[in-house]
Design a protein around this motif. Sequence first.
Motif, short mmCIF file in Angstrom:
data_model
loop_
_atom_site.label_atom_id
_atom_site.label_comp_id
_atom_site.label_asym_id
_atom_site.label_seq_id
_atom_site.Cartn_x
_atom_site.Cartn_y
_atom_site.Cartn_z
N ILE A 147 -3.21 0.71 -3.67
CA ILE A 147 -2.73 -0.67 -3.51
C ILE A 147 -2.15 -1.17 -4.82
O ILE A 147 -2.78 -1.04 -5.88
CB ILE A 147 -3.87 -1.60 -3.05
N THR A 152 -9.83 4.13 -1.78
CA THR A 152 -8.79 3.18 -2.17
C THR A 152 -8.81 2.94 -3.67
O THR A 152 -9.87 2.72 -4.25
CB THR A 152 -8.99 1.83 -1.44
N GLY A 186 0.74 5.70 -0.30
CA GLY A 186 -0.16 6.78 0.10
C GLY A 186 -0.58 6.63 1.54
O GLY A 186 0.18 6.15 2.40
N ASN A 187 -1.80 7.01 1.82
CA ASN A 187 -2.34 6.99 3.19
C ASN A 187 -2.99 5.65 3.48
O ASN A 187 -4.03 5.33 2.89
CB ASN A 187 -3.36 8.12 3.34
N PRO A 188 -2.41 4.82 4.36
CA PRO A 188 -3.00 3.51 4.63
C PRO A 188 -4.40 3.58 5.24
O PRO A 188 -5.15 2.60 5.21
CB PRO A 188 -2.01 2.87 5.63
N LYS A 189 -4.79 4.76 5.73
CA LYS A 189 -6.12 4.95 6.28
C LYS A 189 -6.93 5.94 5.43
O LYS A 189 -7.88 6.56 5.91
CB LYS A 189 -6.03 5.45 7.72
N GLY A 190 -6.55 6.04 4.18
CA GLY A 190 -7.24 6.97 3.28
C GLY A 190 -8.71 6.67 3.12
O GLY A 190 -9.16 5.53 3.29
N ASN A 219 -5.11 11.79 1.02
CA ASN A 219 -6.09 10.93 1.67
C ASN A 219 -6.50 9.77 0.78
O ASN A 219 -7.61 9.24 0.90
CB ASN A 219 -7.33 11.74 2.07
N ARG A 271 -5.56 5.90 -0.57
CA ARG A 271 -4.84 4.65 -0.33
C ARG A 271 -4.68 3.94 -1.67
O ARG A 271 -5.66 3.64 -2.34
CB ARG A 271 -5.65 3.79 0.65
N THR A 302 0.84 -1.20 0.00
CA THR A 302 0.00 0.00 0.00
C THR A 302 0.87 1.24 0.00
O THR A 302 1.78 1.37 0.82
CB THR A 302 -0.92 0.02 1.23
N LEU A 351 -1.00 10.69 -5.73
CA LEU A 351 -0.49 10.61 -4.36
C LEU A 351 0.12 11.93 -3.91
O LEU A 351 0.10 12.26 -2.72
CB LEU A 351 0.55 9.49 -4.26
#
Length: 254
Positions: free
Chosen positions: A130, A98, A91-95, A126, A128, A89, A121
């Motif tokens: 993958i 996705t 960017g923001n893993p809690k974005g 915000n 994510r 992942t 990114l």
Amino acid sequence: MTSLPKLFTTLLLAGGSLLPLGLPAHALDEQQKKEFGAFIREYLIANPEVMLEVQEALEKKQEALRAAQTTSGIVANKQAIFASADDITLGNPKGDVTVVEFFDYNCGYCKRALADMEEILSEDKNVRFILKEFPILGPDSMAAHRVANAVRILAPEKYPQFHRALLGGQTRATEQTALQVAAMLGVQEADIRKTMEDKPNDPQVRATYELANALGATGTPFYVVGEEAVFGAVGHAELSQKIANIRACGKATC
């Protein structure tokens, strides 16, 4: 002006259509079938634009069927798509949104799409993102992805840089070029080869192939945004719009 053979004139007068609903093919005798075929040919030659309309209708129907298959596939495979332990992942893993990208290190379109990911990114903190390795372009791709998987296991913190360097490179991705990139990042070849032997990525690749098949993906890059599939390198603007749509209406296409 196109003239109607006798059979069709009769049918028009009698029933208001060329072939009344429910009339089976065997209801026509050989002469009538011949006249019917000749009429169709004559009509299409005189009105070739009809074929374009038919083609357009067919494409729309096929697209709708593919979209339905993809949507149901995404719903049925959310865990594998969005939460696989085999993926990296960025960017923001809690974005709040996705984006999943299926890619091959030797895919020219994926190489060009790398800039799209970087721009997204960079401008949106915000998201994510993958990365799902999907080697479909021959033995060199398979070999390069085996090295990539070993790098992910040995040094996950270096995988993003490895990914950018290998995918962004101008030479063909092979086992050797992938090993060279890894070495530049301080990941030793001996460690990579031992990891490839101890933890091969064959099960991971099979699982990705099965997932791609369930989603109707036949090439790379292939994205999943929300519950919608995006086929091909559509560019930064379209991906960004779909991200914005997710936030606006909960769907990639509002």
